[in-house]
Motif scaffolding. Sequence first.
Motif, mmCIF file in Angstrom:
data_model
loop_
_atom_site.group_PDB
_atom_site.id
_atom_site.type_symbol
_atom_site.label_atom_id
_atom_site.label_comp_id
_atom_site.label_asym_id
_atom_site.label_seq_id
_atom_site.Cartn_x
_atom_site.Cartn_y
_atom_site.Cartn_z
ATOM 1 N N MET A 1 29.271 24.666 -49.397
ATOM 2 C CA MET A 1 27.932 24.990 -49.893
ATOM 3 C C MET A 1 26.887 24.205 -49.103
ATOM 4 N N PRO A 2 25.883 24.889 -48.564
ATOM 5 C CA PRO A 2 24.881 24.185 -47.731
ATOM 6 C C PRO A 2 24.118 23.106 -48.490
ATOM 7 N N VAL A 3 23.860 23.361 -49.772
ATOM 8 C CA VAL A 3 23.295 22.365 -50.697
ATOM 9 C C VAL A 3 23.779 22.724 -52.103
ATOM 10 N N PRO A 4 23.796 21.778 -53.007
ATOM 11 C CA PRO A 4 24.259 22.079 -54.370
ATOM 12 C C PRO A 4 23.168 22.621 -55.292
ATOM 13 N N GLY A 5 21.941 22.737 -54.776
ATOM 14 C CA GLY A 5 20.810 23.111 -55.630
ATOM 15 C C GLY A 5 20.855 24.543 -56.144
ATOM 16 N N ARG A 6 20.113 24.795 -57.210
ATOM 17 C CA ARG A 6 20.050 26.123 -57.820
ATOM 18 C C ARG A 6 19.174 27.049 -56.987
ATOM 19 N N VAL A 7 19.325 28.358 -57.259
ATOM 20 C CA VAL A 7 18.508 29.365 -56.587
ATOM 21 C C VAL A 7 17.110 29.365 -57.192
ATOM 22 N N THR A 8 16.101 29.222 -56.357
ATOM 23 C CA THR A 8 14.717 29.234 -56.835
ATOM 24 C C THR A 8 13.983 30.517 -56.455
ATOM 25 N N SER A 9 14.493 31.229 -55.469
ATOM 26 C CA SER A 9 13.893 32.511 -55.088
ATOM 27 C C SER A 9 14.977 33.376 -54.468
ATOM 28 N N ASN A 10 15.074 34.618 -54.976
ATOM 29 C CA ASN A 10 16.138 35.509 -54.535
ATOM 30 C C ASN A 10 15.825 36.237 -53.236
ATOM 31 N N TYR A 11 16.845 36.802 -52.712
ATOM 32 C CA TYR A 11 16.766 37.758 -51.596
ATOM 33 C C TYR A 11 16.126 39.038 -52.132
ATOM 34 N N GLY A 12 15.276 39.665 -51.322
ATOM 35 C CA GLY A 12 14.734 40.962 -51.737
ATOM 36 C C GLY A 12 13.292 41.175 -51.334
ATOM 37 N N TYR A 13 12.799 42.325 -51.679
ATOM 38 C CA TYR A 13 11.427 42.702 -51.326
ATOM 39 C C TYR A 13 10.426 41.927 -52.168
ATOM 40 N N ARG A 14 9.417 41.363 -51.503
ATOM 41 C CA ARG A 14 8.363 40.619 -52.188
ATOM 42 C C ARG A 14 7.074 41.420 -52.115
ATOM 43 N N ALA A 15 6.746 42.052 -53.221
ATOM 44 C CA ALA A 15 5.553 42.905 -53.261
ATOM 45 C C ALA A 15 4.288 42.102 -52.968
ATOM 46 N N LYS A 16 4.271 40.849 -53.405
ATOM 47 C CA LYS A 16 3.094 40.003 -53.211
ATOM 48 C C LYS A 16 2.752 39.845 -51.737
ATOM 49 N N PHE A 17 3.798 39.742 -50.910
ATOM 50 C CA PHE A 17 3.592 39.539 -49.480
ATOM 51 C C PHE A 17 3.808 40.824 -48.675
ATOM 52 N N GLY A 18 4.306 41.872 -49.335
ATOM 53 C CA GLY A 18 4.541 43.137 -48.647
ATOM 54 C C GLY A 18 5.630 43.047 -47.592
ATOM 55 N N ARG A 19 6.649 42.229 -47.863
ATOM 56 C CA ARG A 19 7.719 42.068 -46.878
ATOM 57 C C ARG A 19 9.013 41.651 -47.571
ATOM 58 N N MET A 20 10.093 41.737 -46.818
ATOM 59 C CA MET A 20 11.397 41.330 -47.326
ATOM 60 C C MET A 20 11.576 39.816 -47.227
ATOM 61 N N HIS A 21 12.195 39.260 -48.244
ATOM 62 C CA HIS A 21 12.678 37.879 -48.180
ATOM 63 C C HIS A 21 14.155 37.993 -47.849
ATOM 64 N N LYS A 22 14.515 37.659 -46.615
ATOM 65 C CA LYS A 22 15.849 37.969 -46.098
ATOM 66 C C LYS A 22 16.888 36.876 -46.339
ATOM 67 N N GLY A 23 16.544 35.945 -47.207
ATOM 68 C CA GLY A 23 17.490 34.908 -47.559
ATOM 69 C C GLY A 23 17.328 34.510 -49.003
ATOM 70 N N ILE A 24 17.934 33.405 -49.361
ATOM 71 C CA ILE A 24 17.810 32.839 -50.704
ATOM 72 C C ILE A 24 17.250 31.437 -50.573
ATOM 73 N N ASP A 25 16.342 31.054 -51.485
ATOM 74 C CA ASP A 25 15.798 29.701 -51.486
ATOM 75 C C ASP A 25 16.584 28.844 -52.473
ATOM 76 N N LEU A 26 16.966 27.662 -52.024
ATOM 77 C CA LEU A 26 17.750 26.748 -52.846
ATOM 78 C C LEU A 26 16.992 25.443 -53.047
ATOM 79 N N ALA A 27 17.033 24.934 -54.274
ATOM 80 C CA ALA A 27 16.285 23.723 -54.616
ATOM 81 C C ALA A 27 16.864 22.497 -53.930
ATOM 82 N N ILE A 28 15.972 21.676 -53.381
ATOM 83 C CA ILE A 28 16.366 20.393 -52.781
ATOM 84 C C ILE A 28 15.250 19.393 -53.014
ATOM 85 N N HIS A 29 15.514 18.136 -52.709
ATOM 86 C CA HIS A 29 14.483 17.123 -52.587
ATOM 87 C C HIS A 29 14.233 16.917 -51.094
#
Length: 313
Positions: free
Chosen positions: A102-130
């Motif tokens: 696992m690249p980091v043990p943190g939880r998912v904070t933002s999913n993969y998928g289309y972001r209407a707010k930005f009008g574009r795809m989020h092509k990965g997953i965001d994971l919580a870190i310090h």
Amino acid sequence: MKVIKHILSAAILAAFTCGSISAQKVISKSTHSDMHKQLLANQTNTKDQIKLVEKNTFIDLIDDLEPELDIYTEGWNSKAVNPFKEADVPNSAVIDVTGYYMPVPGRVTSNYGYRAKFGRMHKGIDLAIHSNDTIYAAFDGKVRLTNYEARGYGNYVIIRHPNGLETVYGHLNKHLVKPDQVVRAGDPIGLGGSTGRSTGPHLHFETRFMGYAINPAAIFDFANHTTHTDTYTFSKSTYTKARNFAPSKNLAKSETENPYKKGNDAKTTYTVKKGDTLSSIARSYGMSATTLRKINQLASSDMIKAGQVLKLK
């Protein structure tokens, strides 16, 4: 006189005979010496061969640390996140995802998928870190690229793996590896941060197959820090979907639909941005470059430019 002559003849004959015998002994000794030397030489060669075998075995062990070279060909020297462009990608491929970390043990904070707010795809997953948390390589592989992108990934690392995947690690404070460096799963590759287009410390993590940005939640069960299965079957029709048997706490929100479909429903046109290619735009909306050309009546030789408006339907 005859007796003396006979005695002398016998003595001379004896001398020659002894000489002959002596010569034979010398010859025999010489031959034996040569054979002995040859035997010693053979023994020396045998020892050398043993040493050579041991050396070669050691070299094999060293070489085993480096994945097969044939995966480090297409686009290896490219500075692009997707170096494959119009590569002939198979419709389906089975990918071995054992030996993960696992690249980091943190939880998912933002999913993969289309972001209407930005009008574009989020092509990965965001994971919580310090800030400055250690980021680890997800699989064995070799670093293809370390770079900085002010309006996107910030400091990022791309690793190509023997299983056919490339993984992307974005928004790092610092790289801990260099291009062409061989890494093992779990090796530290960077320190997490918030560089580039980021509102706070997190790891942007992508899993790509020949340029296709697979939903990382299709491979990893982030809540339980494992993979769903030992293999992942890439398919052009399902690569954007999370595995539906993942625990619900894996996801920041529901991901039961194809995220590209949301993008297609929401937008009918796209304005080309600097750095876009027809292929990257098409892929972002779940279609082929050929389909996008047909919709816009573009020839294969036609170039697109920033500011140009393309139809998506």
